[in-house]
Scaffold this motif. Sequence first.
Motif, PDB file in Angstrom:
ATOM      1  N   GLY A  39       0.773  -1.295  -0.020  1.00 37.28           N
ATOM      2  CA  GLY A  39       0.063  -0.050  -0.046  1.00 37.28           C
ATOM      3  C   GLY A  39       0.846   1.182   0.057  1.00 37.28           C
ATOM      4  N   ALA A  40       2.041   1.183  -0.113  1.00 40.87           N
ATOM      5  CA  ALA A  40       2.998   2.392  -0.108  1.00 40.87           C
ATOM      6  C   ALA A  40       2.656   3.223  -1.232  1.00 40.87           C
ATOM      7  CB  ALA A  40       4.383   1.909  -0.005  1.00 40.87           C
ATOM      8  N   GLY A  41       2.237   2.642  -2.348  1.00 42.98           N
ATOM      9  CA  GLY A  41       2.090   3.318  -3.625  1.00 42.98           C
ATOM     10  C   GLY A  41       2.937   3.058  -4.558  1.00 42.98           C
ATOM     11  N   LYS A  42       3.749   1.897  -4.592  1.00 47.65           N
ATOM     12  CA  LYS A  42       4.853   1.518  -5.472  1.00 47.65           C
ATOM     13  C   LYS A  42       4.077   1.197  -7.013  1.00 47.65           C
ATOM     14  CE  LYS A  42       6.017  -2.267  -3.179  1.00 47.65           C
ATOM     15  NZ  LYS A  42       4.948  -2.077  -2.161  1.00 47.65           N
ATOM     16  N   THR A  43       2.968   0.598  -7.055  1.00 43.64           N
ATOM     17  CA  THR A  43       2.189   0.267  -8.283  1.00 43.64           C
ATOM     18  C   THR A  43       1.653   1.595  -9.093  1.00 43.64           C
ATOM     19  OG1 THR A  43       1.689  -1.936  -7.485  1.00 43.64           O
ATOM     20  CG2 THR A  43       0.497  -0.965  -9.216  1.00 43.64           C
ATOM     21  N   THR A  44       1.069   2.324  -8.089  1.00 38.61           N
ATOM     22  CA  THR A  44       0.445   3.621  -8.613  1.00 38.61           C
ATOM     23  C   THR A  44       1.623   4.394  -9.150  1.00 38.61           C
ATOM     24  OG1 THR A  44      -1.116   3.580  -6.699  1.00 38.61           O
ATOM     25  CG2 THR A  44      -0.894   5.682  -7.627  1.00 38.61           C
ATOM     26  N   GLN A  83       2.731  -6.409 -11.608  1.00 37.66           N
ATOM     27  CA  GLN A  83       2.741  -7.086 -10.412  1.00 37.66           C
ATOM     28  C   GLN A  83       1.910  -8.306 -10.721  1.00 37.66           C
ATOM     29  OE1 GLN A  83       1.307  -4.735  -7.358  1.00 37.66           O
ATOM     30  NE2 GLN A  83       1.852  -6.342  -5.962  1.00 37.66           N
ATOM     31  N   GLU A 160       7.486  -5.740  -8.210  1.00 37.75           N
ATOM     32  CA  GLU A 160       7.441  -6.863  -7.444  1.00 37.75           C
ATOM     33  C   GLU A 160       7.699  -8.328  -8.126  1.00 37.75           C
ATOM     34  OE1 GLU A 160       5.806  -6.792  -3.535  1.00 37.75           O
ATOM     35  OE2 GLU A 160       4.702  -5.237  -3.998  1.00 37.75           O
TER      36      GLU A 160
END
Length: 315
Positions: A39-44, A83, A160
């Motif tokens: 939920g840190a925002g990596k994919t966003t 991902q 990831e």
Amino acid sequence: MTLASMQSVLKRYGSCAALDYIDLEIHEGEIVGLLGPNGAGKTTLIQALTGILPVDQGRISLFGDSRNPFSDANKQKLGLVTQEIAVFEELTAKEGLEFFAGIYGLRREEKKKRVAEALEFVGLSAYANKVPHKFSGGMKRRLNIACALTHRPRLLIMDEPTVGIDPQSRNHILESVQKLREQGTTILYTTHCMEEVQEIASRVVILDQGQVVKEGTVQQLIETVRHEETIIFDVADPLGIPLRQVESIAGVSQVSVSGSRITVISAAGAGNLDRILSVVQQHSGVLGIQADKPNLEDVFLTLTGKQLRDREGSR
Ligand SMILES: Nc1ncnc2c1ncn2[C@@H]1O[C@H](COP(=O)(O)OP(=O)(O)OP(=O)(O)O)[C@@H](O)[C@H]1O
Ligand SMILES: [Mg+2]
């Protein structure tokens, strides 16, 4: 040269800022390790950087172009490993790769050559004519990576890529990433696993709650916590430990729980181990104690007060 950059990029979902004024630069030849918990925002961040997701504010530049960063010519220079694994289950590995190579405009002989190279590169040549339906998770992932390589991207972005796969495929992927870099590809590699970042990243960007909390080389980041030590207690009753009381001991800066482990960060040489141990022992059996040299996990814990390994069941 800067291949990609973000300046003050904001992306909200309702009241949640998934990207909270992010600044980021990716220079040619780097492996940038983008490290952050769920939920840190990596994919966003990846979706914003590749133009998949429109952002609310800020400036994005790809290959020196901030006016039209997501032009076809620029997209041709990107490779994206998403991902979620996306491979054609019914096509053979080779056919699936030829499809992707075709999208990038490769023709006939060139296409065949690049597909064979990509399969070789991810160690799947022997499976070229097999359908991925029965491949292991690691093999599917490697095929997925090959799909992003046939057009020889200048910047490869991987979200990831080692989650949920066997250690052998994982090592293969980490080695491949380093090999790609040696061959001149720049890589943005996201993960929540600090060991991977420590192993391959030339620079680390730590992301938490949509913000860059720190960046630097692994050594620079570890240097920031050099004056600290980490003491880990394995305890029988982790919920019984009064964390506040441990935290109030002189020298202690952070206390956190993950499973049966209590992690205490303390100023190095504070001489407070006896006091910490006595509080812990009053409330639980102690099964083991270990003191660690600082690593990236501690950097994260010091910066955010949270364990990075939230997938493994911390609270
Ligand atoms: N489509 C969406 N709608 C609403 N909120 C979203 C959406 N996508 C992501 N979010 C929220 O944005 C934040 C960042 O999510 P994101 O998927 O980018 O994190 P992540 O670092 O990739 O996490 P993970 O390691 O689980 O993949 C999270 O709080 C998430 O719940
Ligand atoms: Mg993600």
